[in-house]
Design an enzyme around this catalytic site. Structure first.
Site, PDB file in Angstrom:
ATOM      1  N   ARG A   1      -5.098   2.613  13.377  1.00 12.18           N
ATOM      2  CA  ARG A   1      -5.418   3.492  12.243  1.00 12.18           C
ATOM      3  C   ARG A   1      -6.924   3.614  12.029  1.00 12.18           C
ATOM      4  O   ARG A   1      -7.666   2.652  12.126  1.00 12.18           O
ATOM      5  CB  ARG A   1      -4.736   2.914  10.996  1.00 12.18           C
ATOM      6  CG  ARG A   1      -4.974   3.686   9.744  1.00 12.18           C
ATOM      7  CD  ARG A   1      -3.918   3.415   8.734  1.00 12.18           C
ATOM      8  NE  ARG A   1      -3.921   2.058   8.184  1.00 12.18           N
ATOM      9  CZ  ARG A   1      -3.133   1.681   7.186  1.00 12.18           C
ATOM     10  NH1 ARG A   1      -2.285   2.545   6.656  1.00 12.18           N
ATOM     11  NH2 ARG A   1      -3.176   0.452   6.749  1.00 12.18           N
TER      12      ARG A   1
ATOM     13  N   LYS B   1       3.306   5.687   4.393  1.00 11.16           N
ATOM     14  CA  LYS B   1       3.422   6.190   3.005  1.00 11.16           C
ATOM     15  C   LYS B   1       2.449   7.345   2.763  1.00 11.16           C
ATOM     16  O   LYS B   1       2.822   8.373   2.226  1.00 11.16           O
ATOM     17  CB  LYS B   1       3.111   5.065   1.988  1.00 11.16           C
ATOM     18  CG  LYS B   1       4.044   3.876   2.055  1.00 11.16           C
ATOM     19  CD  LYS B   1       3.803   2.911   0.902  1.00 11.16           C
ATOM     20  CE  LYS B   1       2.463   2.211   0.915  1.00 11.16           C
ATOM     21  NZ  LYS B   1       2.280   1.247   2.033  1.00 11.16           N
TER      22      LYS B   1
ATOM     23  N   ARG C   1      -1.688  -9.358   4.849  1.00 12.35           N
ATOM     24  CA  ARG C   1      -1.159  -8.225   4.079  1.00 12.35           C
ATOM     25  C   ARG C   1       0.351  -8.106   4.239  1.00 12.35           C
ATOM     26  O   ARG C   1       1.052  -7.751   3.295  1.00 12.35           O
ATOM     27  CB  ARG C   1      -1.858  -6.933   4.488  1.00 12.35           C
ATOM     28  CG  ARG C   1      -3.235  -6.843   3.855  1.00 12.35           C
ATOM     29  CD  ARG C   1      -4.103  -5.842   4.540  1.00 12.35           C
ATOM     30  NE  ARG C   1      -3.625  -4.484   4.378  1.00 12.35           N
ATOM     31  CZ  ARG C   1      -3.781  -3.533   5.305  1.00 12.35           C
ATOM     32  NH1 ARG C   1      -4.349  -3.801   6.445  1.00 12.35           N
ATOM     33  NH2 ARG C   1      -3.364  -2.321   5.050  1.00 12.35           N
TER      34      ARG C   1
ATOM     35  N   ARG D   1       3.355  -1.803  -6.603  1.00 14.24           N
ATOM     36  CA  ARG D   1       3.363  -2.789  -5.510  1.00 14.24           C
ATOM     37  C   ARG D   1       3.889  -4.129  -5.990  1.00 14.24           C
ATOM     38  O   ARG D   1       4.025  -5.048  -5.177  1.00 14.24           O
ATOM     39  CB  ARG D   1       1.949  -2.952  -4.961  1.00 14.24           C
ATOM     40  CG  ARG D   1       1.712  -2.290  -3.607  1.00 14.24           C
ATOM     41  CD  ARG D   1       0.305  -2.588  -3.172  1.00 14.24           C
ATOM     42  NE  ARG D   1       0.061  -2.359  -1.783  1.00 14.24           N
ATOM     43  CZ  ARG D   1      -0.469  -1.240  -1.294  1.00 14.24           C
ATOM     44  NH1 ARG D   1      -0.747  -0.234  -2.078  1.00 14.24           N
ATOM     45  NH2 ARG D   1      -0.717  -1.152   0.011  1.00 14.24           N
TER      46      ARG D   1
ATOM     47  N   ARG E   1     -10.316   0.671   9.237  1.00 16.61           N
ATOM     48  CA  ARG E   1     -10.353   0.175   7.856  1.00 16.61           C
ATOM     49  C   ARG E   1     -10.691  -1.310   7.853  1.00 16.61           C
ATOM     50  O   ARG E   1     -10.187  -2.061   8.688  1.00 16.61           O
ATOM     51  CB  ARG E   1      -8.978   0.374   7.202  1.00 16.61           C
ATOM     52  CG  ARG E   1      -8.896   1.634   6.379  1.00 16.61           C
ATOM     53  CD  ARG E   1      -7.496   1.905   5.923  1.00 16.61           C
ATOM     54  NE  ARG E   1      -6.907   0.836   5.118  1.00 16.61           N
ATOM     55  CZ  ARG E   1      -5.815   1.006   4.374  1.00 16.61           C
ATOM     56  NH1 ARG E   1      -5.217   2.175   4.327  1.00 16.61           N
ATOM     57  NH2 ARG E   1      -5.322  -0.003   3.686  1.00 16.61           N
TER      58      ARG E   1
HETATM   59  P1  AMP Z   1      -3.246   1.142   0.738  1.00 21.59           P
HETATM   60  O1  AMP Z   1      -4.278   2.170   1.044  1.00 21.59           O
HETATM   61  O2  AMP Z   1      -2.097   1.682  -0.066  1.00 21.59           O
HETATM   62  O3  AMP Z   1      -2.801   0.375   1.968  1.00 21.59           O
HETATM   63  O4  AMP Z   1      -3.956   0.055  -0.224  1.00 21.59           O
HETATM   64  C1  AMP Z   1      -5.079  -0.680   0.237  1.00 21.59           C
HETATM   65  C2  AMP Z   1      -5.289  -1.879  -0.648  1.00 21.59           C
HETATM   66  O5  AMP Z   1      -5.554  -1.435  -1.992  1.00 21.59           O
HETATM   67  C3  AMP Z   1      -4.129  -2.842  -0.782  1.00 21.59           C
HETATM   68  O6  AMP Z   1      -4.051  -3.746   0.303  1.00 21.59           O
HETATM   69  C4  AMP Z   1      -4.483  -3.532  -2.093  1.00 21.59           C
HETATM   70  O7  AMP Z   1      -5.527  -4.457  -1.912  1.00 21.59           O
HETATM   71  C5  AMP Z   1      -5.040  -2.378  -2.922  1.00 21.59           C
HETATM   72  N1  AMP Z   1      -3.973  -1.699  -3.705  1.00 21.59           N
HETATM   73  C6  AMP Z   1      -3.561  -0.409  -3.588  1.00 21.59           C
HETATM   74  N2  AMP Z   1      -2.595  -0.137  -4.449  1.00 21.59           N
HETATM   75  C7  AMP Z   1      -2.358  -1.282  -5.146  1.00 21.59           C
HETATM   76  C8  AMP Z   1      -1.438  -1.656  -6.159  1.00 21.59           C
HETATM   77  N3  AMP Z   1      -0.533  -0.776  -6.652  1.00 21.59           N
HETATM   78  N4  AMP Z   1      -1.498  -2.938  -6.625  1.00 21.59           N
HETATM   79  C9  AMP Z   1      -2.387  -3.814  -6.156  1.00 21.59           C
HETATM   80  N5  AMP Z   1      -3.263  -3.539  -5.188  1.00 21.59           N
HETATM   81  C10 AMP Z   1      -3.257  -2.276  -4.668  1.00 21.59           C
END
Ligand code: AMP
Length: 227
Positions: A125, A14, A167, A89, A155
């Site tokens: 990653r 993404k 996740r 999400r 990460r």
């Molecule tokens: P990402 O970088 O998009 O993989 O997001 C990393 C983490 O941020 C996710 O695993 C969630 O813990 C949190 N997160 C990011 N966006 C959201 C969202 N829209 N709703 C809830 N948690 C989020």
């Protein structure tokens, strides 16, 4: 004015695709994961609360996420279009986004990638320990951030096998229902995200061009900021 959301499981690409599209269309890429990681590094109360949840592979609450996105979308640079990476999400977040957009056209892109490929990508990653950005495509194994020179690290939520698995489970339970929420819309497309990033980018661009009238998707003329 082009408004896009990019859906897909963790590590489906993404962020990579959103950066690409943001540069090409000169609109900001808004990554909720990046915003939360920066807040965590800055040590704000919300950032610290979010970091604890993120490190366990849990989602941050809908209320907190909606507040973050509402504030970000109100800024000047998002008035000419945007790409949302990582939001919505949950179906509740999607419903709130619909209310915020009040009928304005929204392009919904889903990146479909099988679990075994996602796990492999999470293992590989790297993210910058200083500016919190993901590695540029093709430089995933470099130790140094191409943008700021910071040290690239795994990460926290990618490094642990249990968190990785969790996740994916959270995605299936909370986020996959978004596909049913959006699937019937004329502006929804699912793309094979397991292909090479350049191929995904070209299919994504073609899907947008096929769905959105040229006048609507024209570059705004406002330089896009990648955050
Ligand atoms: P990402 O970088 O998009 O993989 O997001 C990393 C983490 O941020 C996710 O695993 C969630 O813990 C949190 N997160 C990011 N966006 C959201 C969202 N829209 N709703 C809830 N948690 C989020």
């Amino acid at each position: 004015m082009l408004k896009v959301i990019v859906l897909g499981p963790p590590a489906s690409g993404k962020g990579t695709q959103a950066v690409h599209l943001a540069l090409a269309r000169e609109i900001p890429k808004i990554s909720t994961g990046d915003i939360l990681r920066e807040a965590g590094q800055a040590g704000t109360p919300l950032g610290l609360k979010a970091k604890a949840l993120m490190d366990r592979g849990e989602l941050v609450s809908d209320d907190d996420m909606v507040n973050i996105v509402r504030e970000r979308l109100a800024r000047e640079d998002a008035q000419h279009g945007f790409i949302l990476d990582g939001f919505p999400r949950t179906v509740a977040q999607a419903q709130t986004l619909d209310t915020m957009l009040d009928g304005q056209p929204l392009v919904i892109i889903d990146l479909a990638v099988p679990d075994h490929e996602l796990i492999h990508r999470m293992e590989e990653r790297r993210v910058c320990s200083k500016c919190a950005r993901n590695a540029e495509p093709g430089s995933a194994l470099s130790d140094t951030c191409a943008r700021c020179g910071g040290t690239m690290v795994t990460r926290a939520d990618d490094g642990d096998v249990n968190v990785r698995q969790h996740r994916l489970e959270v995605y299936k339970r909370e986020s996959k229902p978004l596909l049913d929420y959006y699937r019937a819309r004329a502006t929804f497309r699912s793309i094979n995200g397991a292909q090479a990033p350049e191929k995904v980018a070209s299919e994504l661009a073609a899907a947008i061009d096929a769905m959105v009238p040229a006048g609507v998707r024209a570059a705004s003329g406002t330089p896009g900021r990648l955050r």
